[in-house]
Design a protein around this motif. Structure first.
Motif, mmCIF file in Angstrom:
data_model
loop_
_atom_site.group_PDB
_atom_site.id
_atom_site.type_symbol
_atom_site.label_atom_id
_atom_site.label_comp_id
_atom_site.label_asym_id
_atom_site.label_seq_id
_atom_site.Cartn_x
_atom_site.Cartn_y
_atom_site.Cartn_z
ATOM 1 N N ALA A 1 0.814 -1.220 0.000
ATOM 2 C CA ALA A 1 0.000 0.000 0.000
ATOM 3 C C ALA A 1 0.847 1.270 0.000
ATOM 4 N N ASP A 2 2.117 1.150 0.395
ATOM 5 C CA ASP A 2 2.997 2.317 0.463
ATOM 6 C C ASP A 2 3.883 2.477 -0.766
ATOM 7 N N HIS A 3 3.800 1.553 -1.706
ATOM 8 C CA HIS A 3 4.723 1.583 -2.838
ATOM 9 C C HIS A 3 4.568 2.831 -3.694
ATOM 10 N N GLU A 4 3.333 3.238 -3.973
ATOM 11 C CA GLU A 4 3.128 4.406 -4.837
ATOM 12 C C GLU A 4 3.717 5.669 -4.214
ATOM 13 N N SER A 5 3.466 5.861 -2.927
ATOM 14 C CA SER A 5 3.992 7.067 -2.273
ATOM 15 C C SER A 5 5.511 7.037 -2.204
ATOM 16 N N GLN A 6 6.094 5.862 -1.997
ATOM 17 C CA GLN A 6 7.547 5.750 -1.977
ATOM 18 C C GLN A 6 8.129 6.058 -3.356
ATOM 19 N N SER A 7 7.502 5.571 -4.399
ATOM 20 C CA SER A 7 7.981 5.848 -5.754
ATOM 21 C C SER A 7 7.981 7.343 -6.039
ATOM 22 N N ARG A 8 6.888 8.000 -5.691
ATOM 23 C CA ARG A 8 6.794 9.439 -5.935
ATOM 24 C C ARG A 8 7.852 10.204 -5.143
ATOM 25 N N ALA A 9 8.048 9.826 -3.899
ATOM 26 C CA ALA A 9 9.018 10.524 -3.064
ATOM 27 C C ALA A 9 10.443 10.324 -3.580
ATOM 28 N N LEU A 10 10.754 9.121 -4.030
ATOM 29 C CA LEU A 10 12.097 8.845 -4.545
ATOM 30 C C LEU A 10 12.381 9.629 -5.821
ATOM 31 N N VAL A 11 11.403 9.700 -6.714
ATOM 32 C CA VAL A 11 11.604 10.433 -7.967
ATOM 33 C C VAL A 11 11.737 11.931 -7.704
ATOM 34 N N ALA A 12 10.917 12.466 -6.829
ATOM 35 C CA ALA A 12 11.007 13.893 -6.505
ATOM 36 C C ALA A 12 12.344 14.225 -5.859
ATOM 37 N N ASP A 13 12.830 13.325 -5.011
ATOM 38 C CA ASP A 13 14.112 13.533 -4.353
ATOM 39 C C ASP A 13 15.253 13.457 -5.374
ATOM 40 N N LEU A 14 15.169 12.512 -6.309
ATOM 41 C CA LEU A 14 16.201 12.389 -7.337
ATOM 42 C C LEU A 14 16.243 13.638 -8.214
ATOM 43 N N ARG A 15 15.094 14.192 -8.551
ATOM 44 C CA ARG A 15 15.080 15.415 -9.357
ATOM 45 C C ARG A 15 15.740 16.566 -8.600
ATOM 46 N N ALA A 16 15.476 16.662 -7.302
ATOM 47 C CA ALA A 16 16.110 17.703 -6.498
ATOM 48 C C ALA A 16 17.621 17.513 -6.446
ATOM 49 N N ALA A 17 18.053 16.268 -6.282
ATOM 50 C CA ALA A 17 19.491 15.979 -6.225
ATOM 51 C C ALA A 17 20.160 16.278 -7.560
ATOM 52 N N ALA A 18 19.496 15.920 -8.663
ATOM 53 C CA ALA A 18 20.060 16.171 -9.983
ATOM 54 C C ALA A 18 20.215 17.661 -10.244
ATOM 55 N N ALA A 19 19.242 18.449 -9.807
ATOM 56 C CA ALA A 19 19.313 19.893 -10.008
ATOM 57 C C ALA A 19 20.444 20.520 -9.192
ATOM 58 N N ARG A 20 20.738 19.939 -8.035
ATOM 59 C CA ARG A 20 21.786 20.473 -7.181
ATOM 60 C C ARG A 20 23.172 20.173 -7.739
ATOM 61 N N ARG A 21 23.296 19.078 -8.485
ATOM 62 C CA ARG A 21 24.575 18.724 -9.084
ATOM 63 C C ARG A 21 24.817 19.550 -10.343
ATOM 64 N N ASP A 22 26.052 19.441 -10.853
ATOM 65 C CA ASP A 22 26.381 20.087 -12.109
ATOM 66 C C ASP A 22 25.539 19.494 -13.236
#
Length: 301
Positions: free
Chosen positions: A174-195
Motif C-alpha cells: 500500500a505504500d509503494h506508490e507514495s515511496q515511488s513518488r518521493a524517490l523520484v522527486a528527491d532524485l530530481r532535487a538531487a540532480a538539479a543540485r549537481r552540475d
C-alpha cells in the motif's frame, strides 16, 4: 606487489601507521581499556573497523602483501577517519583511481562518521544524494540489510526500486506508490543540485527512463522535493512491520546524508526496535531470500 612499486608499498605502510597512531579509541567508539602500550589504535582494531583480517592489515603496514582493492581503501579511510585529501592520497599510494564523489566509494566526512558511531541505540546509516549506502551501524544492517557493499548502478536504492521487484518487499504494498513518488522527486532535487554535466546522475536518469515506465511517468510530473523526514512502515522478515520516523542530516554540499530511524510515537515500534537489537544481523541475513548471481535485494534502504 602487482600494480605498486616497493617505494609506494613502503610509503603506504608508513602512512597507515601514522594515521593509526593519531586516533584515540574513543574517537571511533572503542573503549580505551587498560595498559595500552601504543599510541592510538591497535592494528587489530583498525582491521576490525575496516572489515579486514589482522594478518592482511599487518602486511600492509609492513609494506608487503597484495595491492589493496578500492573497496578496502575506502574502508581503511573510514576506519582511520581520514580527511578527503588524506583519502585521495591513500588511493594514489595504492595506485588506484580516486573515486568520483557521489559514488559507492565516496569519502564519508569524519564528522558524520563520528555521529554515526555515537548512535548505538538507533538504526543509522550514511547515504549519498543518489541513495547509495556508504556505511551503516549494526542496527541499520539488522533493520534494512547490508547495503554498503553494492557497486555499479545497483548500489543506488532508487535504481533497485525501479528495476528489482524484490526491493519493494521492504515496504507494505500500500505504500509503494507514495515511496515511488518521493524517490523520484528527491532524485530530481538531487540532480538539479549537481552540475548539469554530472555523468553519474545523468546516466541513472537515462537508464531508468528507458527501463521503467513507472519512473518515466513520474519523472514527467516534474515533482521536486528533498526527503528531509518521513514516516515509514518497514517490513522486517522476522519481527514484522515496524513504523518509524526517518530523519536526515545533510552535508554542507548536499551530497551525503546521515539517515536515522526513530520509533513512531503512538506505536509499538520502540519495543520492536529494542527487539531488533536482540535479533541482530545474523537472523536478518539468513531470512532474506537471495537472487542468483548476487547479493540479496530483499532488504534495502
Amino acid at each position: 606487489m602487482e600494480g605498486m612499486s616497493a617505494v609506494k608499498y613502503a610509503e603506504l605502510g608508513a602512512f597507515l601507521r601514522s594515521r593509526r597512531e593519531r586516533i584515540r579509541p574513543s574517537d571511533v567508539g572503542l573503549p580505551a581499556g587498560p595498559r595500552r602500550r601504543v599510541p592510538g589504535l591497535r592494528r587489530e582494531e583498525v582491521a576490525q573497523l575496516a572489515g579486514a583480517s589482522v594478518d592482511y592489515y599487518n602486511e600492509l603496514e609492513r609494506g608487503a602483501g597484495s595491492q589493496p582493492s578500492e573497496q578496502m581503501i575506502a574502508a581503511l579511510a573510514r576506519a582511520l577517519r581520514l580527511s578527503a585529501d588524506e583519502r585521495d592520497y591513500l588511493y594514489r599510494l595504492a595506485d588506484r583511481p580516486v573515486p568520483v564523489q557521489g559514488g559507492a566509494a565516496s569519502h564519508v566526512h569524519p564528522g558524520m562518521l563520528d555521529l554515526l558511531g555515537r548512535m548505538t541505540s538507533t538504526p543509522a546509516q550514511v547515504i549519498t544524494d543518489l541513495h547509495i549506502t556508504l556505511v551503516q551501524n549494526p542496527l541499520a544492517v539488522a533493520l534494512v540489510g547490508d547495503q554498503s557493499g553494492l557497486r555499479g548502478p545497483r548500489a543506488s536504492f532508487v535504481h533497485r526500486w525501479f528495476t528489482e521487484p524484490d526491493t519493494r518487499l521492504l515496504y507494505p504494498e500500500a505504500d509503494h506508490e507514495s515511496q515511488s513518488r518521493a524517490l523520484v522527486a528527491d532524485l530530481r532535487a538531487a540532480a538539479a543540485r549537481r552540475d548539469a554535466k554530472d555523468a553519474e546522475v545523468g546516466s541513472m536518469i537515462r537508464t531508468l527512463l528507458a527501463v521503467s515506465p513507472e519512473f518515466a511517468a513520474l519523472w514527467a510530473d516534474h515533482d521536486v522535493a528533498f526527503r528531509r523526514d518521513d514516516r515509514k512502515r518497514i517490513v522486517h522478515p522476522t519481527i514484522g512491520v515496524i513504523e518509524v520516523n526517518c530523519l536526515n542530516l545533510f552535508s554542507e554540499d548536499g551530497r551525503q546524508r546521515l539517515l536515522w530511524f526513530t520509533p513512531a510515537v503512538g506505536t509499538e515500534s520502540a519495543g520492536l526496535l529494542e527487539l531488533l537489537g536482540v535479533v541482530g544481523t545474523q537472523e536478518v541475513v539468513s531470512a532474506a531470500p537471495t537472487r542468483t548471481g548476487g547479493r540479496s535485494s530483499r532488504r534495502s534502504g
